[in-house]
Enzyme design. Sequence first.
Site, mmCIF file in Angstrom:
data_model
loop_
_atom_site.group_PDB
_atom_site.id
_atom_site.type_symbol
_atom_site.label_atom_id
_atom_site.label_comp_id
_atom_site.label_asym_id
_atom_site.label_seq_id
_atom_site.Cartn_x
_atom_site.Cartn_y
_atom_site.Cartn_z
ATOM 1 N N SER A 123 -37.556 7.461 45.536
ATOM 2 C CA SER A 123 -36.402 8.354 45.324
ATOM 3 C C SER A 123 -36.561 9.144 44.026
ATOM 4 O O SER A 123 -37.594 9.822 43.868
ATOM 5 C CB SER A 123 -35.127 7.519 45.369
ATOM 6 O OG SER A 123 -34.032 8.323 45.670
ATOM 7 N N ASP A 240 -32.801 9.474 56.682
ATOM 8 C CA ASP A 240 -32.474 9.386 55.250
ATOM 9 C C ASP A 240 -31.429 10.445 54.900
ATOM 10 O O ASP A 240 -31.675 11.642 55.067
ATOM 11 C CB ASP A 240 -33.753 9.613 54.431
ATOM 12 C CG ASP A 240 -33.534 9.343 52.944
ATOM 13 O OD1 ASP A 240 -34.513 8.999 52.268
ATOM 14 O OD2 ASP A 240 -32.377 9.459 52.479
ATOM 15 N N HIS A 270 -32.667 5.360 53.604
ATOM 16 C CA HIS A 270 -33.295 5.808 52.354
ATOM 17 C C HIS A 270 -34.221 4.768 51.721
ATOM 18 O O HIS A 270 -35.399 5.043 51.475
ATOM 19 C CB HIS A 270 -32.188 6.199 51.353
ATOM 20 C CG HIS A 270 -32.705 6.773 50.075
ATOM 21 N ND1 HIS A 270 -33.613 7.824 50.032
ATOM 22 C CD2 HIS A 270 -32.448 6.443 48.777
ATOM 23 C CE1 HIS A 270 -33.877 8.116 48.777
ATOM 24 N NE2 HIS A 270 -33.188 7.302 47.992
#
Length: 304
Positions: A123, A240, A270
């Site tokens: 991320s 996601d 995610h």
Amino acid sequence: MPEPGAAPRRSPQGVPYSDLPHIVNADGLHLFCRYWEPAGQPRALVFIAHGAGEHCGPYDEMAQKLKELSLLVFAHDHVGHGQSEGDRMNIKDFQIYIRDSLQHIDLMKSRHPDLPVFIVGHSMGGAISILTACERPGDFAGVVLIAPLVQMNPESATPFKVFMAKLLNHMVPSLTMGSIESKWLSRDKRQVEAYDADELNYHGGMRVSFGMQLMAAVERMEREIPSISWPFLLLHGDADKLCDIRGSRMMHDNSPSTDKKIKIYEGGYHALHHDLPEVAESVLKELTTWITEHIPATTSQEAQ
Ligand SMILES: O=C1CC[C@@H](CCC(=O)N2CCC(COc3ccc(F)cc3Cl)CC2)N1
């Protein structure tokens, strides 16, 4: 050593840093570190860069697997996260995350000068990994990106919202927007509950000023991608909702790297490494296999 009589610097949880593994960054902030050192001679170094609002603790299982393969894994809580100092989930300049990562990587390289170095980022940690590798394009044997932040999510970043964020950033930068909705992290309820219960995570709203730094990082990556030539593995779920998979597809399609791989997880949320057990297992397998395949054969092996 602190001058005599000075109160010891303590983590946000009140623990003296003299009792914690840590590094002190260029701004004098203490960053909490974790190390997973194999018993024998390590074959490579692996730096793990965590995402926004979390910390490096949840990467223990992944790091243990890599340690079992004789890899020396290390990580720290970024400024303003977990057990490190700094204003919670805020940063004056995204470059600080990259500078601190390079400081830690250089420290570990000085201790193990002959080992190849990998980065694993998730991320926002993926954005940190990409920009760190871009600063030292020849230094990394490979970069593994798990649902990296590469592009803004078009739903959450409509032109109007971006315009408003920029406007607000000048007026009330400390204003908070929505927080990261944990339900989109994983399809595994236990993982979502663990995230919500983890007091080392930041559960408050995202400051406009922090959002601006993320946007600036996205813009930097857009400029850098056409010159990315280092090996990378991209893992992304197509469900996601926090980091759009289009960013990973764009990076895979537009980078000149000749050694690149993208694996899409149908229905994946995610935090793929914490998604349904079969997905989390596959992610660990993909990641460990790719890294071990990318460890250059040592000269002694070549000599044989
Ligand atoms: O396991 C875990 C626990 C934590 C999570 C990681 C979360 C993380 O790092 N994200 C997700 C949210 C994303 C928001 O992005 C923006 C928001 C406003 C803005 F103005 C511009 C941007 Cl780009 C940034 C990256 N994974």
